[in-house]
Design an enzyme around this catalytic site. Structure first.
Site, PDB file in Angstrom:
ATOM      1  N   GLY A 182      50.189  33.420  28.254  1.00 57.69           N
ATOM      2  CA  GLY A 182      50.643  33.116  29.610  1.00 57.69           C
ATOM      3  C   GLY A 182      50.695  34.367  30.451  1.00 57.69           C
ATOM      4  CD  GLU A 313      58.224  39.146  39.030  1.00 54.41           C
ATOM      5  OE1 GLU A 313      59.181  39.924  38.911  1.00 54.41           O
ATOM      6  OE2 GLU A 313      57.551  38.738  38.065  1.00 54.41           O
ATOM      7  CD  GLU A 329      56.441  43.663  38.841  1.00 55.48           C
ATOM      8  OE1 GLU A 329      56.627  43.985  37.644  1.00 55.48           O
ATOM      9  OE2 GLU A 329      56.126  42.505  39.193  1.00 55.48           O
ATOM     10  CB  CYS A 397      58.093  45.373  32.988  1.00 56.23           C
ATOM     11  SG  CYS A 397      58.331  44.699  34.643  1.00 56.23           S
TER      12      CYS A 397
END
Length: 632
Positions: A182, A313, A329, A397
């Site tokens: 995914g 996002e 981001e 992340c």
């Protein structure tokens, strides 16, 4: 031979590049001495590292499915640092974490803390949401980086076992799962593992994940029928098109528009470019070109930021680039650097290096504070003063991602082919090339990005013939070139934005590249409704912004007259030493009235405006910021 095979380049190895300039070297030092140790502390204190002990029990705070990837990216960042700057203490710390990873690996090779400790027996039942293959990909990248940096096989052996197990589970063969991640990531990681090991199965597995994506029957639809709702079912149920969100709406070769989650898209496009390069696959390359054009010409911020909405996002529609609510981001800008770097190895075209540079100098390093201790997850182009960097995030992340990019910066500066040495980025330091059966060293000296003069000196044992290619950035309008003190016309030696000088080179030959840096006013395409009648400032590769601390806390009242000149001034004391832009702006005078609306026009007065590089904003006192300024 395909066009791809003719033009293929290889980046110069990280170990063959030194960086000793005044811009990047201090940032890399901070990354080594501050950021990497701080990120280890965060991973330790938040439970990410101890989760590898697999001692979670019911009632404990739940391990997050993403946690393995944060630890893996930290190892990757630390490994890049060790490759260029050996550090016994850091090496010992990395080895200790690798021992935990080894102990956490299951007998069959499986490695995932969440599905081993929290959801045992549920492996591969939630590929859409639970990031199982994504985490595997980051472990693989860490294993490759650690091996290349240290020569140790401790982590490489672990990830090879894991990749072997994954290969036994997924694939087109009868009895294997016909699924794919995914969140894309493992696809590019497997290509790296293939390059290091020569094991073709890893290449074929990457190819399977890419080629299977978007086919019917749709895997994620079938997965939900079989196993029930995914980890993010409640969130994802609000999305208008979940297949577009993870780029599984159609086979990758048919895709022509950037959609969905921006980081997932970048990692997938990286793998597509890698596969196109390995196979000489023109059709896959053409898909990359279509997607590149749609992204860079219709969906990218002037800072190199991508993904305009926080909702998922990612991307909305062409030319939708709001400023105050921009998501952009940090990981997505990093992904843009990764993808453009790969496209550059397919075809040495300036547009890829320009895009890489734009993202790197603006949308990427804005994501980390100057002291290396705080981060932006999202990077708006306008703020009322409420947006600030943070030390860590629940989903963290971005911090280790930016750290691994800074650590590996050397591999983005140079490339080579069998007969060419190529400089993409201008950074003081040196690089070693293997050409014509001898080692050739190029030494760069420059004050880039504050100054566009670059001096390059060659070191060769014997006279040698090869082509040297130097990028002429699109932001400069009148580049000059000297070889051993003599001016050289660029008229007939430009190749896709690169000067190509082919000759017999001798020891201590000298090249001088003159890239005049002027202050440019940048105008957005008229379809970008948010920036109509506004202007952004750029000098060299840097995009600028205005902050309240230098100007006024009512930035909305400030405008730039079209005919007024702007001046670039180096300020050693400001933000670690920067070139700032100053000039006469105008500020609206507000009448002494409480009326919200009135029929009388407002007047303006002259105002001394100061702009600073966008990457450096929010490093002083809190306050508003704007990239796009109204033009009067």
């Amino acid at each position: 031979m395909s066009i791809i095979e003719q033009n293929k380049l290889e980046p110069v190895s990280l170990k063959d590049v030194t960086i000793n300039d005044h811009f990047w070297a201090p940032r890399r030092k901070i990354n080594r001495e501050q950021t990497i140790p701080f990120q280890y502390k965060q991973c330790k204190e938040t439970g990410r590292i101890d989760a590898l002990k697999l001692n979670w029990k019911q009632g404990d705070p739940e391990i997050h499915p993403f946690w393995d990837s944060d630890v893996a990216k930290w190892i990757e960042a630390a490994s890049y640092s060790l490759a260029t700057d050996p550090d016994a203490e850091l090496s010992k710390l990395v080895d200790e974490v690798i021992e935990l990873i080894s102990a956490a690996q299951q007998e069959d090779g499986y490695l995932n803390t969440y599905f081993t400790a929290v959801k045992p027996g549920k492996r591969w039942t939630d590929l859409r949401d639970a990031h199982e293959l994504y985490c595997a990909g980051h472990f693989i990248e860490a294993g490759v980086a650690h091996f290349q940096a240290t020569g140790k096989c401790s982590l490489l052996d672990i990830v090879c076992r894991y990749a072997d197990y994954i290969d036994s589970v997924f694939g087109p063969e009868e009895g294997k799962i016909k699924g794919y991640p995914g969140h894309q990531e493992i696809e590019l990681a497997l290509i790296k593992l293939y390059h290091v090991t020569g094991e073709a199965r890893y290449f074929r597995l990457s190819q399977f994940f890419i080629e299977e994506r978007g086919n019917e029957p749709h895997y994620f639809t079938e997965e939900k029928k079989k196993y029930g709702p995914g980890y993010f079912e409640e969130l994802f149920s609000t999305f208008a098109n979940l297949k577009e969100y993870n780029q599984s709406h159609k086979p990758v070769r048919e895709q022509d528009k950037v959609v969905g989650h921006s980081v997932r898209a970048m990692y997938m496009y990286c793998a597509m470019a890698d596969l196109a390069k390995e196979n000489g696959d023109e059709k896959l390359r053409e898909a990359c070109d279509r997607l590149w054009n749609n992204l860079h010409y219709k969906n990218m911020y002037v800072t190199g930021g991508i993904g305009s909405t926080a909702e998922y996002e990612g991307f909305t529609c062409d030319y939708d680039l709001p400023n105050e609510s921009a998501y952009a981001e940090t990981c997505a800008a990093i992904g843009l650097v990764f993808w453009n770097h790969r496209m550059l190895q397919l075809d040495c075209d300036r547009k890829y290096a320009d895009a890489l540079e734009r993202a790197l100098f603006n949308g990427v390093i804005s994501g980390i504070s100057l002291d290396g201790k705080k981060y932006f997850y999202e990077n708006p182009l306008e703020s009322l003063g409420e947006v600030h960097r943070k030390e860590w995030f629940g989903v963290s992340c971005c911090p280790p991602n930016i750290s691994r990019l800074l650590g590996s910066l050397g591999q983005y500066i140079y490339s080579q082919s069998d007969s060419e040495a190529i400089i993409h980025l201008y950074v003081s330091g040196s690089a070693k090339f293997k050409l014509a059966n001898q080692e050739i060293k190029l030494n760069q000296t420059t004050n880039y990005p504050w100054d566009g003069n670059v001096s390059i000196q060659l070191e060769v044992e014997n006279p040698v013939s090869f082509a040297l290619k130097l990028r002429i950035p699109s932001w400069t309008k009148s580049a000059g070139l000297k070889v051993n003190g003599e001016m050289v016309s660029l008229e007939n030696i430009l190749d896709k934005g690169y000067v190509r000088i082919e000759r017999e080179w001798k020891n201590h030959d000298q090249i001088e590249l003159i890239l005049p840096m002027t202050i440019e006013k940048v105008y957005a395409h008229p379809s970008v409704r948010q920036n109509r009648n506004h202007v952004a400032l750029q000098r060299g590769p840097l995009v600028y912004c205005i902050e309240g601390i230098d100007n006024t806390h009512y930035l909305s009242q400030l405008s730039l007259p079209r005919d007024k000149e702007l001046t670039a001034i180096f300020d050693q004391k400001l933000l670690g030493g920067i070139v700032k832009i100053v000039g006469n702006g105008e500020i609206t005078e507000v009448y002494d009235s409480e009326d919200l609306y009135q029929t009388k026009p407002f007047t303006t007065k002259s105002f001394e405006m100061t702009a600073v590089p966008y990457y450096a904003w929010d490093n002083r006192e809190a306050g508003p910021m704007k990239v796009w300024i109204p033009e009067s």
